[in-house]
Motif scaffolding. Sequence first.
Motif, mmCIF file in Angstrom:
data_model
loop_
_atom_site.group_PDB
_atom_site.id
_atom_site.type_symbol
_atom_site.label_atom_id
_atom_site.label_comp_id
_atom_site.label_asym_id
_atom_site.label_seq_id
_atom_site.Cartn_x
_atom_site.Cartn_y
_atom_site.Cartn_z
ATOM 1 N N GLU A 164 0.844 -1.187 0.000
ATOM 2 C CA GLU A 164 0.000 0.000 0.000
ATOM 3 C C GLU A 164 0.883 1.243 0.000
ATOM 4 N N GLU A 169 -1.777 9.874 -1.668
ATOM 5 C CA GLU A 169 -3.114 9.787 -2.242
ATOM 6 C C GLU A 169 -3.175 10.257 -3.690
ATOM 7 N N HIS A 188 -2.304 -3.686 -3.203
ATOM 8 C CA HIS A 188 -3.667 -3.430 -2.742
ATOM 9 C C HIS A 188 -4.385 -2.603 -3.805
ATOM 10 N N ASN A 190 -6.102 -0.109 -3.551
ATOM 11 C CA ASN A 190 -5.963 1.316 -3.293
ATOM 12 C C ASN A 190 -4.762 1.908 -4.033
ATOM 13 N N ALA A 193 -5.799 2.386 -7.584
ATOM 14 C CA ALA A 193 -6.683 3.549 -7.710
ATOM 15 C C ALA A 193 -5.863 4.818 -7.930
ATOM 16 N N SER A 226 -12.557 -2.802 -2.460
ATOM 17 C CA SER A 226 -11.636 -1.786 -2.970
ATOM 18 C C SER A 226 -11.505 -1.896 -4.483
ATOM 19 N N SER A 229 -14.428 -0.236 -5.997
ATOM 20 C CA SER A 229 -14.324 1.224 -5.938
ATOM 21 C C SER A 229 -13.439 1.759 -7.055
ATOM 22 N N VAL A 230 -12.349 1.053 -7.349
ATOM 23 C CA VAL A 230 -11.465 1.488 -8.430
ATOM 24 C C VAL A 230 -12.228 1.512 -9.750
#
Length: 505
Positions: A164, A169, A188, A190, A193, A226, A229-230
């Motif tokens: 991660e 961000e 991950h 995230n 993303a 997750s 969400s991506v």
Amino acid sequence: MNKIPPEILLNIVDGLDAPLARYASVSRAFRQVIEARTFANIQLTSTEQSLTKFDAIFSNTRRRYFVRELEYKVELPDISKKRFKKLQSNREAAENNRVYTVAVSALFTRLQKWTDATEDLEKAPSFRLTISSSSPKDSYRPESPHQHEHDPAWEVRNSFKYIEFNELEVLPPLLCVNEFDHSGRSLHPNVMAVINKALPRMKSLLWELFTAPRRLEALRADLRASMASVLADTEFSNLEALDIYYEDTDPLNQDWEPENLLDANGDDPLSLAVNRISRLPKLRLLELRGTHILSPAVFDVDGENRDAWRFLEYLYLDVSKTTPGGGWYFTGDREKTMTSDERIESDSEASVAAFDSDDSDASDFLPDFRWRKLDGDIPWVDFRLHPDPITLNPFLIAMARAIVRMPALKRFACGFTDAADIYYYGPGVEKSGPMTIDKSNFFDSALSHGRWIMDFETEIPFNDEDPLFSDWVLPPELTETLEAAGHRIFLTRGYRHVHRCQPGC
């Protein structure tokens, strides 16, 4: 020399011995051909020395336009051979996250400058970016200090830790990357993303996600949510091809009660996200390989909107036999199935040292029996070979209603492991691969139509019994939908039951 056609110069360069750089002074045209070949595929590591050399080479902006693929290897911290015998610790994971974050940020910061002064983006550098991550010991294979029937822990030491970003961000946007994939340690979602949002001109994405086993229920659910969400939140405005490999398997114990993955509204976020992705205006290919737990929502249509999938040409789905709601798409006669005798398996003396202990002089060995039981693979129970009309029929009906609204679709494939394979070929699309004589004749005779080959068959049954329930047929709503669109169906239903279905059959 400058008047020699580039094609001839390329042939000359192909015959030269490396290194090619020493020939660059022959002429300007020769130098351009050599540089185009030399800088087409760049391999770069995250070490300071490699990055410094990279900066020096590509300070010449002209060379950036020769790059077609950039392979960036993130070097993660090394570990001792003793520690390699244990599962990755939280401390090691935190350090891996820190190193990966710094390395990826360093690359994106450099590459952003490649298009800072470019006025015409269509003429900007454009290449494929691959990011891999590994430590020097990832390929190390120690000898176990003791003979043991179970697998040593180092086989999966990194499998349950996902890299991660460390408080990162947003990455600088890269307008020079048109394709992306990754390899090595598991990321991950995230991380994907953040990376995907920083690649607005990306046309092709290859994404591999090795999910957690069922015994790690919370982590497994987090990874899937997750991922949804991506797919739901990333713009992907230029994406033309998306290939996702999701490493998972169905439970070998088919008495297992699958997890319920629906949200508070009773929806499956991942299926809805895949549906959204499939409608992207520039998407031509969508391939979901591995094992994906999907609901009929993946085929949701908007009322009478017949332009929902105007551009999609290729759609391939590997679907789990389990449903997102905690059920199964297939059923069977539980009383007739054989069950493995779990009493013959044991985890006694699974390791000389206690599992995941601090004793690094002995390898840990995996508690295979306990883990496999928690993962739904023990006892082995295999009886779900028959379509369950309650769960599978809605999926098949939704599938048919969606496919007839894909005017550009050339190929569609949907497979349920060891239970069913469904293929669609658009009008005029030639067959790919060998077929039985009956299927081939059907395929060729209906070439101007959309053609379906639906195989609901299993291995040869015991005592020549029909492996499918005799009262199961394709749902009428499916055949009516396909008939109205002028499609043709070749249905294999059971080991010996082959039916050729035309409209009205």
